[in-house]
Each structure stands twice: as C-alpha cells, then as structure tokens.
Design a protein around this motif. Structure first.
Motif, PDB file in Angstrom:
ATOM      1  N   UNK A   1      52.789  65.451  45.823  1.00  0.00           N
ATOM      2  CA  UNK A   1      52.808  65.756  47.275  1.00  0.00           C
ATOM      3  C   UNK A   1      51.807  66.651  47.555  1.00  0.00           C
ATOM      4  N   UNK A   2      51.095  66.289  48.607  1.00  0.00           N
ATOM      5  CA  UNK A   2      50.217  67.016  48.947  1.00  0.00           C
ATOM      6  C   UNK A   2      50.413  67.667  50.427  1.00  0.00           C
ATOM      7  N   UNK A   3      51.412  67.495  50.997  1.00  0.00           N
ATOM      8  CA  UNK A   3      51.734  68.076  52.431  1.00  0.00           C
ATOM      9  C   UNK A   3      53.020  68.900  52.128  1.00  0.00           C
ATOM     10  N   UNK A   4      53.202  69.989  53.050  1.00  0.00           N
ATOM     11  CA  UNK A   4      54.142  70.668  52.905  1.00  0.00           C
ATOM     12  C   UNK A   4      54.672  70.956  54.452  1.00  0.00           C
ATOM     13  N   UNK A   5      56.399  70.824  54.560  1.00  0.00           N
ATOM     14  CA  UNK A   5      56.898  70.767  55.574  1.00  0.00           C
ATOM     15  C   UNK A   5      57.424  72.067  56.122  1.00  0.00           C
ATOM     16  N   UNK A   6      57.449  72.643  57.332  1.00  0.00           N
ATOM     17  CA  UNK A   6      58.314  73.632  57.815  1.00  0.00           C
ATOM     18  C   UNK A   6      59.053  73.104  59.216  1.00  0.00           C
ATOM     19  N   UNK A   7      60.091  73.558  59.751  1.00  0.00           N
ATOM     20  CA  UNK A   7      60.634  73.069  60.635  1.00  0.00           C
ATOM     21  C   UNK A   7      59.902  73.639  61.960  1.00  0.00           C
ATOM     22  N   UNK A   8      59.746  72.823  62.864  1.00  0.00           N
ATOM     23  CA  UNK A   8      58.984  73.136  64.331  1.00  0.00           C
ATOM     24  C   UNK A   8      59.583  74.347  64.929  1.00  0.00           C
ATOM     25  N   UNK A  17      52.070  70.713  56.972  1.00  0.00           N
ATOM     26  CA  UNK A  17      50.722  71.885  56.431  1.00  0.00           C
ATOM     27  C   UNK A  17      50.114  71.122  55.430  1.00  0.00           C
ATOM     28  N   UNK A  18      48.697  71.461  55.124  1.00  0.00           N
ATOM     29  CA  UNK A  18      48.094  70.992  53.974  1.00  0.00           C
ATOM     30  C   UNK A  18      47.515  69.649  54.395  1.00  0.00           C
ATOM     31  N   UNK A  19      47.302  69.554  55.538  1.00  0.00           N
ATOM     32  CA  UNK A  19      46.525  68.034  55.892  1.00  0.00           C
ATOM     33  C   UNK A  19      45.643  68.168  57.128  1.00  0.00           C
ATOM     34  N   UNK A  20      44.493  67.482  57.196  1.00  0.00           N
ATOM     35  CA  UNK A  20      43.488  67.786  58.157  1.00  0.00           C
ATOM     36  C   UNK A  20      43.311  66.409  58.736  1.00  0.00           C
TER      37      UNK A  20
END
Ligand code: OGA
Ligand code: MN
Length: 297
Positions: A1-8, A17-20
């Motif tokens: 898993x490279x990305x992380x998620x938070x509720x908007x 998070x963790x992606x560009x």
C-alpha cells in the motif's frame, strides 16, 4: 500500500496522501487510487504547487479515455487554456483578468451552481472528472457533493419500487435555461440533442446501485411532462437533504476527482467580481470518442 486515506469530511470522501500526480505513477498506485474512488466516489490529492496542464492530462489518461472538447473555444482563439483536453472552469479571460460583467461565459458557468453530474446529456457519459485549483479565492467557492448511492440506499422501499425501470432524458439546454440562460434556438437544440439513461444503474466499480438524475434530467419515457418533472423534483429534494451534502474547501494545488456515475456536485457562490478562481478540468468517458464534442458542463 503506497497511499493513505483520510476522510475529506466526517463520513464522506477521501483525502489521498502519499501520492503526487506530477510524477510518473506505477500501475499499483493507480489501482489504489481507483479503489479509493470506487469506495468514496470523491477524492482529493493536495500539492504544494498546482500540476501543469501536461501533468494533469498525463494523470487523467490513467483514469480512462479523455474528453477532447471545446476548451480552446471557450477560452478564445488565443485560449487561456488552449489544451482541448482541459475545460476552463475559471472566471478569467484570455489575459488572465476577471471576466467583464457582460461576458456570456460568466452566465454560462452559472449553471454549475445547480446540482449536476457532468455530461449526462451524452450517450457516452462522463465517468471521472479531475479538477485542478490553479488560483482559489481565500474563502467560499467550495465544491459540494452528494453520493447518489447513499441516496438510493436511503430511499424508502415503497419509493424505490418502479424507479429501476424508468428511462430519463438529459439535455444540456434544460440546465442552461434552468440556470438562467436564454432559450436556445431550434437549430441549437437540434445540434445538441438529449440522451437517455436509466434512472437507476449499477455503479460497477463499487457494485452498488446509484440514482442518476440531476440538473440535465427533464423527462421520463412514457410519462406526461408534468408528472415526470414532479418525480424528478421530488427525488432531487430528497437527495439534497443536508445529511447527504458534503463539501471540499479548496487549497491551491488540490486535484479533486469525482465519479459522475455515483455523485452529483455543484459550485457554490463567491465574490467572482473580486477574486480570481482558476479551475481546470479533465473529463473521462465511458468509451473513447472518435471525435471531439463541444458541450462541456
Ligand atoms: C465542474 C464543476 C464546480 C466548481 O468543474 O464540473 O462543476 O466548484 N465545478 O468549480
Ligand atoms: Mn460539473
């Protein structure tokens, strides 16, 4: 898993998070973003500086076949945003100045303040839209969303009965007039005919059912016009209850992605005579198109 998620916002949407998106992306990361979109339908990826148009287009190509539309036309022959893949959703002219009060593009964009789903007036519908904030006002101008799968789930069973068989007509002109624009000519109407879609569909990425209506919807096959409008209005009133509505507050460099087949959205007012808002959108479609289209709401 490279990305992380938070509720908007609590219970809705996802901040990734963790992606560009300005950098090349591997297939696994794209898969994770798609999975986040399948579940949450609205996702935002923040950046310290906005992606360039080229980076925006390259990223969008990873999400599906892209609309090539009238971006350059909308922005004039020496377009502010000359790439045909990008729709100019800002309030600035070719010189980067805020539109004059009588600029017809200003009136045209006002329809974005109605609850809508992008391009439901095409047979080949919009899947994802990806909107980049290049200049954002200091306050207001949020983009609001409603997850129409949640709305479908919440409808009483007695109301759901029969809706799945209905076929709805969607017209670009319907929402232009609803938004305060002038009546189109017969020739304009003929050039931009309506499209028909089922009122309820299976949103394939999530396997959930979703209601598909919003501001372009104006008629139901086999129904008298008044009754059709009445049902659409009743369902819109249910869907737009405050409990379903959530908002994205823009920051410079945000890339906001939503699934048009699972949501409705709208722009909210701001002081558009004072503040520049430079927003640029790519739109993905259900199928690749052989040639461009010219209607972009
Ligand atoms: C769009 C749109 C809303 C906004 O780009 O499709 O509806 O807040 N934008 O600019
Ligand atoms: Mn829109």
């Amino acid at each position: 898993m490279t990305i992380a998620l938070e509720p908007m916002t609590p219970g809705h949407g996802a901040r990734i998070k963790g992606v560009d998106i300005r950098a090349p992306m591997d297939a696994a990361t794209v898969g994770e973003i798609r999975a986040a979109l399948a579940e949450h339908a609205v996702c935002v990826i923040g950046h310290d500086t906005p992606p360039t148009d080229e980076q925006h287009i390259a990223f969008s190509g990873l999400l599906g076949p892209m609309e090539r539309g009238a971006g350059a036309q909308l922005s004039g022959p020496n377009g502010r945003v000359p790439r045909p893949e990008i729709i100019d959703q800002g309030n600035m002219d070719e010189l980067g100045e805020i539109y004059a009060d009588d600029d017809r593009r200003l009136a045209y964009k006002r329809a974005n303040r109605l609850w809508h789903t992008d391009m439901s007036f095409y047979d080949n519908r919009a899947t994802f839209s990806a909107l980049v904030g290049h200049a954002v006002p200091p306050s207001d101008a949020d983009t609001q969303f409603i997850d129409m799968r949640e709305v479908w789930d919440a409808l009483p069973e007695s109301r759901k009965a029969g809706l799945e068989d209905l076929v709805v007509s969607h017209s670009f002109w319907h929402s232009r007039v609803l938004g305060g624009g002038p009546e189109p000519t017969e020739a304009e109407r003929a050039k931009n005919p309506p499209a028909k879609h089922r009122m309820v569909h299976l949103h394939e990425p999530s396997g959930r059912k979703s209601l598909y209506i919003a501001s372009h919807a104006f008629a139901i096959d086999g129904w008298p016009p008044d009754e059709a409008r009445g049902l659409i209005e009743e369902l819109m009133a249910f869907a737009t209850r405050p409990r379903f509505v959530f908002a994205h507050q823009w920051r410079l460099g945000d890339v906001l992605i939503w699934d048009n087949l699972a949501t409705m959205h709208r722009a909210t007012p701001f002081d558009d005579r004072v503040f520049k808002r430079d927003m640029r959108r790519t739109t993905m479609r259900e199928r690749a198109e052989a040639s461009g289209n010219s209607r972009v709401a």
